[in-house]
Design an enzyme around this catalytic site. Structure first.
Site, mmCIF file in Angstrom:
data_model
loop_
_atom_site.group_PDB
_atom_site.id
_atom_site.type_symbol
_atom_site.label_atom_id
_atom_site.label_comp_id
_atom_site.label_asym_id
_atom_site.label_seq_id
_atom_site.Cartn_x
_atom_site.Cartn_y
_atom_site.Cartn_z
ATOM 1 N N TYR A 163 0.815 -1.191 0.144
ATOM 2 C CA TYR A 163 -0.090 0.022 0.040
ATOM 3 C C TYR A 163 0.761 1.217 -0.016
ATOM 4 C CZ TYR A 163 -3.250 3.657 1.541
ATOM 5 O OH TYR A 163 -4.015 4.777 1.628
ATOM 6 N N LYS A 167 1.000 4.380 -2.971
ATOM 7 C CA LYS A 167 0.760 5.984 -2.656
ATOM 8 C C LYS A 167 1.994 6.674 -2.722
ATOM 9 C CE LYS A 167 -3.574 5.794 -1.776
ATOM 10 N NZ LYS A 167 -4.633 6.510 -2.631
#
Length: 245
Positions: A163, A167
């Site tokens: 994750y 990002k």
């Protein structure tokens, strides 16, 4: 009336961002991967008297879906004042850099990075027709390279290789996009809603969805003197929001 498209807006921070912008007089195109879920979200907003909203089926991982959404919205308006790239997935846990396989990375990047690229490129022509277009890419202070390198940071031990990588890559895209649009009226920023309690984190967040939605909506409404090419987390930095990359 200004018009905004919000991806992944049928629940959580995206839904609350839609509510906040409706209260500010915007017309909201509520993007939802499932049209059924999108229509349910619209009915909830209309039950509150917020009528200037409609559901748009939009799966950011599907190029055909993105093109269809662009065609649909293009039939309804000649210009789009704001785009909020909110749709995202966390990829599940655990996320060890030595154990997460490449397919896991591909799935998360397909939404969190490639989805942002697909939607931004598809709608850039409608955004260019607005007098002061805004793009907000929903990020997280938990994806700051600087903060995750600092053992004194309170979330230092909260590592999630998949994750956070996705990002962080989206943050770099935000910097480059702002640069490409530097000589235009565009404002392009990455914004962290904070660690708010939503389905995304199993409702483990310490903040409210109302706080998160307000933080995102704020940067969709900044005026011509506002910042561009910046990364903001008001949870990390309550004074100015400015956050290290």
């Amino acid at each position: 009336m200004k018009k905004v498209l919000i991806t992944g807006a049928n629940k959580g921070v995206g839904f609350e961002t839609a509510r906040q912008l409706l209260l500010q007089g915007y017309y909201v195109y509520l993007g939802s991967r499932s049209l059924e879920n999108g229509l349910e979200a619209v009915e909830k907003l209309k039950a509150e008297g917020l009528d200037n909203v409609e559901a748009i089926p939009l799966d950011v991982t599907d190029a055909a879906s993105v093109r269809a959404a662009r065609a649909t919205i293009g039939e309804k308006t000649q210009a789009l004042d704001a785009l909020i790239n909110n749709a995202g997935i966390n990829g599940g846990m655990p996320q060890s850099s030595l154990e997460a396989d490449v397919d896991q990375y591909k799935k998360v990047f397909d939404t969190n990075l490639y989805g942002v690229v697909r939607v931004t490129q598809a709608f850039i022509d409608l955004l260019r027709k607005a007098p002061e277009p805004r793009i907000v890419n929903v990020s997280s202070s938990g994806c700051s390279l600087t903060l995750h390198s600092d053992p004194s940071w309170k979330y230092y031990d909260h590592k999630a290789a998949v994750y956070t990588s996705s990002k962080a890559a989206m943050n770099m895209y935000t910097i480059d996009l702002a640069y490409q649009l530097r000589d235009t009226p565009f404002k392009v920023n990455a914004v962290c809603p904070g660690f708010v309690a939503t389905d995304f984190n199993g409702h483990r967040g310490t903040g409210t969805v109302q706080q998160g939605g307000a933080r995102v909506a704020k940067y969709a409404m900044i005026d011509s003197d506002g910042p561009t090419g910046q990364f903001f987390s008001e949870e990390y930095n309550p004074q100015t929001g400015v956050t290290p990359w």
